[in-house]
Design a protein around this motif. Sequence first.
Motif, PDB file in Angstrom:
ATOM      1  N   GLY A  37       0.820  -1.207   0.000  1.00  0.00           N
ATOM      2  CA  GLY A  37       0.000   0.000   0.000  1.00  0.00           C
ATOM      3  C   GLY A  37       0.852   1.256   0.000  1.00  0.00           C
ATOM      4  N   HIS A  38       1.869   1.293   0.858  1.00  0.00           N
ATOM      5  CA  HIS A  38       2.782   2.442   0.878  1.00  0.00           C
ATOM      6  C   HIS A  38       3.528   2.572  -0.455  1.00  0.00           C
ATOM      7  N   LEU A  39       3.971   1.434  -0.974  1.00  0.00           N
ATOM      8  CA  LEU A  39       4.748   1.480  -2.213  1.00  0.00           C
ATOM      9  C   LEU A  39       3.897   1.990  -3.374  1.00  0.00           C
ATOM     10  N   GLY A 148      -3.198   7.219   1.489  1.00  0.00           N
ATOM     11  CA  GLY A 148      -4.066   6.117   1.103  1.00  0.00           C
ATOM     12  C   GLY A 148      -5.499   6.332   1.557  1.00  0.00           C
ATOM     13  N   GLN A 149      -6.433   5.790   0.797  1.00  0.00           N
ATOM     14  CA  GLN A 149      -7.846   5.899   1.148  1.00  0.00           C
ATOM     15  C   GLN A 149      -8.256   4.914   2.241  1.00  0.00           C
ATOM     16  N   LYS A 150      -7.391   3.960   2.594  1.00  0.00           N
ATOM     17  CA  LYS A 150      -7.749   3.040   3.677  1.00  0.00           C
ATOM     18  C   LYS A 150      -8.020   3.821   4.960  1.00  0.00           C
ATOM     19  N   ASP A 151      -7.216   4.829   5.229  1.00  0.00           N
ATOM     20  CA  ASP A 151      -7.455   5.727   6.362  1.00  0.00           C
ATOM     21  C   ASP A 151      -8.304   6.895   5.855  1.00  0.00           C
ATOM     22  N   GLY A 173      -5.488  11.464  -2.808  1.00  0.00           N
ATOM     23  CA  GLY A 173      -5.942  10.241  -2.158  1.00  0.00           C
ATOM     24  C   GLY A 173      -5.861   9.070  -3.114  1.00  0.00           C
ATOM     25  N   CYS A 174      -5.132   8.037  -2.745  1.00  0.00           N
ATOM     26  CA  CYS A 174      -4.898   6.889  -3.613  1.00  0.00           C
ATOM     27  C   CYS A 174      -5.697   5.679  -3.134  1.00  0.00           C
ATOM     28  N   ALA A 180      -5.167 -10.475  -1.918  1.00  0.00           N
ATOM     29  CA  ALA A 180      -6.006 -11.200  -2.880  1.00  0.00           C
ATOM     30  C   ALA A 180      -7.368 -11.568  -2.293  1.00  0.00           C
ATOM     31  N   ASP A 181      -7.430 -11.761  -0.965  1.00  0.00           N
ATOM     32  CA  ASP A 181      -8.693 -12.120  -0.325  1.00  0.00           C
ATOM     33  C   ASP A 181      -9.496 -10.910   0.136  1.00  0.00           C
ATOM     34  N   GLY A 182      -9.051  -9.705  -0.198  1.00  0.00           N
ATOM     35  CA  GLY A 182      -9.813  -8.502   0.098  1.00  0.00           C
ATOM     36  C   GLY A 182      -9.371  -7.732   1.320  1.00  0.00           C
ATOM     37  N   LEU A 183      -8.546  -8.310   2.157  1.00  0.00           N
ATOM     38  CA  LEU A 183      -8.094  -7.599   3.358  1.00  0.00           C
ATOM     39  C   LEU A 183      -7.280  -6.372   2.977  1.00  0.00           C
ATOM     40  N   ALA A 184      -7.650  -5.227   3.539  1.00  0.00           N
ATOM     41  CA  ALA A 184      -6.896  -3.995   3.284  1.00  0.00           C
ATOM     42  C   ALA A 184      -5.501  -4.133   3.867  1.00  0.00           C
ATOM     43  N   MET A 185      -4.488  -3.798   3.075  1.00  0.00           N
ATOM     44  CA  MET A 185      -3.119  -3.913   3.560  1.00  0.00           C
ATOM     45  C   MET A 185      -2.878  -2.929   4.696  1.00  0.00           C
ATOM     46  N   SER A 186      -2.198  -3.412   5.730  1.00  0.00           N
ATOM     47  CA  SER A 186      -1.894  -2.592   6.904  1.00  0.00           C
ATOM     48  C   SER A 186      -0.684  -3.181   7.601  1.00  0.00           C
TER      49      SER A 186
END
Length: 277
Positions: A37-39, A148-151, A173-174, A180-186
């Motif tokens: 996500g950061h990359l 990121g849009q996750k936050d 905002g990106c 692959a299973d949908g979990l937001a990277m964190s």
Amino acid sequence: MTQIIRTVADLRALVRGWKAAGDVVGVVPTMGALHEGHLSLARAAKADCARVIVTIFVNPKQFNNPDDLTKYPRTEAADADLLRPLGVDVIFAPSPDEVYPTGFATAVTMAGVAQPLEGALRPGHFDGVATVVAKLFGMTMADRGYFGQKDWQQLQVVKRLVRDLNIPVWVVGCETIREADGLAMSSRNAQLSIAGRAIAPALFVAMTRAAAALRAGDATALATCQTEVLAAGFERVEYIELRDASSLDPAEGLDRPLRLLAAAWLQGVRLIDNIPL
């Protein structure tokens, strides 16, 4: 070649040269423990800007729990190895004393969009975020900032910050990057056990179903979503709410951009996510 810079004076000396040459400067603020996500933010900045700075600073002012601050992973060497192939110009990794020197006595206080949800559950958190982001924008003299849009709430807070204080930075905002299973990277996902990691995607799955149900007019969708998340193995749900996408006021209809936001605990790890409606 990617440089690691630790002082504001050294960073500004370099950036002034870039600015004199007419280069657009992008900054990606992070707390390290980098993942894809950061990359993706660094890649977006590289696509838009002649020069890119990634900041790595674990900001003590945005942690409500001292234990959480202590446990937060610090992996600067590994982070640098991930960033170098992307062509990032500078990793700015200041010490706490460089960011908050002796006698530091100024803070940005946020109201409005910073008050509900995360703001209510983590008092002072967004004041800490706003203060450090304002400082990082000033330190880096960036033209564009990438988040990121996750936050999602944090993104809205930063947008309000630059608007209210006339900070000349364009906030980008990106999209949330997911496994692959949908979990937001964190960075927090690494704290889950194998079993917990298998359960974690249930939050996104339940939210996706709830969004579809809300669009169809199901008034029980949010309650059903919470039930599904708990049934999957999460210990506690702090909130699953539908809010105005920009102001984060409670949604009063489906005729404007909305965001479904959630926070839940799994194996002592607090996971957040959001999706558009």
